[in-house]
Design a protein around this motif. Structure first.
Motif, PDB file in Angstrom:
ATOM      1  N   ASN A   1     -27.244  -1.048 -95.025  1.00  0.00           N
ATOM      2  CA  ASN A   1     -26.990   0.018 -94.052  1.00  0.00           C
ATOM      3  C   ASN A   1     -26.979  -0.589 -92.649  1.00  0.00           C
ATOM      4  O   ASN A   1     -27.903  -0.420 -91.862  1.00  0.00           O
ATOM      5  N   THR A   2     -25.924  -1.350 -92.363  1.00  0.00           N
ATOM      6  CA  THR A   2     -25.810  -2.028 -91.076  1.00  0.00           C
ATOM      7  C   THR A   2     -24.488  -1.675 -90.406  1.00  0.00           C
ATOM      8  O   THR A   2     -23.524  -1.274 -91.064  1.00  0.00           O
ATOM      9  N   THR A   3     -24.448  -1.833 -89.093  1.00  0.00           N
ATOM     10  CA  THR A   3     -23.221  -1.570 -88.349  1.00  0.00           C
ATOM     11  C   THR A   3     -22.299  -2.772 -88.376  1.00  0.00           C
ATOM     12  O   THR A   3     -21.073  -2.643 -88.484  1.00  0.00           O
ATOM     13  N   THR A   4     -22.866  -3.976 -88.305  1.00  0.00           N
ATOM     14  CA  THR A   4     -22.071  -5.198 -88.262  1.00  0.00           C
ATOM     15  C   THR A   4     -22.631  -6.221 -89.239  1.00  0.00           C
ATOM     16  O   THR A   4     -23.835  -6.424 -89.297  1.00  0.00           O
TER      17      THR A   4
END
Length: 208
Positions: free
Chosen positions: A144-147
């Motif tokens: 669950n990460t943006t990048t």
């Protein structure tokens, strides 16, 4: 062989006073044990199984009960601690689940770093740096990460594809007019063209 505990102190005259507690029964201390200027408290066992036990004897109905190993630094400020806590289902019988919480010290205050729960799950409160390799033997990795940044210019997939029997690809999800759709690319193992297929607008989630 007789086991004993020796406590040494000096009285007001400076004479050494020694107390011996033999192994007839347990030794109970109502107050603190101070290691003094030497700063060392040592436990030795000839059996090779020495234990330091921190026990919480509150009733099993008390789910708030904890057992804590506390560390101190200069000026009696906190230096971190390890806390054994009881789960909400803790009770008499088999339901005696507990967890461990590891704290470090930030600005002389305890800061939770790691929780090990009774379901064998580890939760880190902050970032994790691994100096060696990371081997995951489970079935699923959820990120669950943006990048996501990858240094390696080549990403290997389907490394267990001993024969040409499984599809290889990647896809993404998007929503259009309240309908979930998928877009991506795949090499279909059932095709004889040995080519990649690009797809878009798929309403069924891709699988193998």
């Amino acid at each position: 062989q007789t086991a004993y505990l020796t406590l040494a102190d000096r009285d007001t005259s400076g004479s050494e006073v020694v107390y011996n507690l033999d192994n007839i029964g347990s030794a109970t201390f109502a107050g603190d044990i101070d290691a003094g200027a030497a700063g060392k408290l040592e436990f030795n066992s000839n059996s090779g199984n020495a234990e330091l036990i921190v026990k919480n004897n509150t009733a099993t109905s008390n789910t708030a009960g904890t057992a804590t190993l506390q560390f101190k630094q200069a000026l009696n400020s906190t230096g971190g601690k390890i806390v054994s806590g009881r789960d909400s289902n803790y009770a008499d019988g088999a339901s005696r689940d507990s967890h461990l919480k590891f704290y470090t010290s930030t600005d002389a205050s305890d800061t939770l770093v790691l929780t090990l729960d009774s379901n064998n799950l580890a939760t880190f409160a902050g970032g994790v740096t691994i100096a060696g390799d990371l081997n995951v033997t489970g079935d699923t990795i959820t990120t669950n990460t943006t990048t996501i940044t990858v240094k390696d210019p080549i990403i290997a997939m389907a490394n267990n594809n001993a024969a040409d029997i499984i599809d290889i690809g990647l896809y993404g999800k998007y929503v259009e007019s309240a309908t979930v759709k998928y877009t991506g690319m795949v090499r279909d193992a059932s095709e004889d063209t040995n080519s990649w297929i690009f797809f878009d607008g798929l309403t069924a989630e891709p699988g193998t």
